[in-house]
Design a protein around this motif. Structure first.
Motif, PDB file in Angstrom:
ATOM      1  N   GLY A 175       0.845  -1.411   0.047  1.00 30.32           N
ATOM      2  CA  GLY A 175       0.030  -0.256   0.050  1.00 30.32           C
ATOM      3  C   GLY A 175       0.986   1.296   0.037  1.00 30.32           C
ATOM      4  N   PHE A 176       1.852   1.349   0.929  1.00 28.22           N
ATOM      5  CA  PHE A 176       2.643   2.376   0.924  1.00 28.22           C
ATOM      6  C   PHE A 176       3.507   2.707  -0.547  1.00 28.22           C
ATOM      7  CE2 PHE A 176       2.899   2.047   5.424  1.00 28.22           C
ATOM      8  CZ  PHE A 176       2.362   3.389   5.790  1.00 28.22           C
ATOM      9  N   ILE A 177       3.996   1.603  -1.004  1.00 33.28           N
ATOM     10  CA  ILE A 177       4.556   1.470  -2.357  1.00 33.28           C
ATOM     11  C   ILE A 177       3.696   1.901  -3.526  1.00 33.28           C
ATOM     12  CG2 ILE A 177       5.402   0.176  -4.245  1.00 33.28           C
ATOM     13  CD1 ILE A 177       6.753  -1.703  -2.203  1.00 33.28           C
ATOM     14  N   MET A 178       2.343   1.618  -3.517  1.00 34.29           N
ATOM     15  CA  MET A 178       1.550   2.248  -4.236  1.00 34.29           C
ATOM     16  C   MET A 178       1.027   3.564  -4.231  1.00 34.29           C
ATOM     17  SD  MET A 178      -2.745   1.527  -4.463  1.00 34.29           S
ATOM     18  CE  MET A 178      -3.058   1.942  -2.778  1.00 34.29           C
ATOM     19  N   LEU A 179       1.075   4.201  -3.082  1.00 34.71           N
ATOM     20  CA  LEU A 179       0.670   5.612  -2.765  1.00 34.71           C
ATOM     21  C   LEU A 179       1.968   6.477  -3.205  1.00 34.71           C
ATOM     22  CD1 LEU A 179      -1.302   5.466   0.640  1.00 34.71           C
ATOM     23  CD2 LEU A 179      -2.319   5.631  -1.732  1.00 34.71           C
TER      24      LEU A 179
END
Length: 142
Positions: free
Chosen positions: A37-41
């Protein structure tokens, strides 16, 4: 944060639109939801910002078709990262068992497709926020 991203990736409890039996539970237990999720954001924000503040200032790259292409590039980057990290996390999670990873490639691809969907949604929202300070692409995509 794992709970927040689990809610996104499973499709909002109690609906569970994207829930993959056993796979989603294992992903939650391994804690990989928050990392992906952090990579996506972060990649969505950085790449959309680079489009609006750098790429769109050259030639005719401020046009809508280039914005769509850039969204596709961001989606592909996040699809690949979600697939890679989910496979790696499940291999590490099941490294002690003799069976290995019990999840099929289809589970990982389905999860990566959900990540791609959320990437496009968040990239669109980031576009709305960042487009107003752009020199040439302040009206892209609309």
């Amino acid at each position: 944060m794992n709970d927040f991203f689990a809610t996104l990736y499973d499709g909002f409890h109690p609906l569970d639109l994207f829930y993959i039996q056993n796979f989603s539970d294992d992903m939650y237990e391994s804690g990989i939801f928050s990392i992906i999720g952090f990579i996506m954001l972060s990649t969505s924000f950085v790449l959309i910002a680079s489009y609006y503040y750098f790429i769109s200032n050259y030639n005719g790259f401020f046009k809508k078709r280039y914005w769509f292409i850039w969204l596709l590039v961001i989606g592909i980057v996040n699809f690949i990262s979600a697939y890679f990290y989910s496979v790696t996390a499940m291999e590490d999670f099941y490294s002690t068992s003799s069976d290995g990873n019990p999840h099929s490639i289809t589970d990982h691809i389905n999860f990566s497709m959900v990540n791609l969907l959320w990437t496009v949604i968040f990239s669109f929202f980031f576009s709305i926020v960042l487009k107003f300070k752009s020199v040439r692409a302040s009206k892209t995509p609309f």
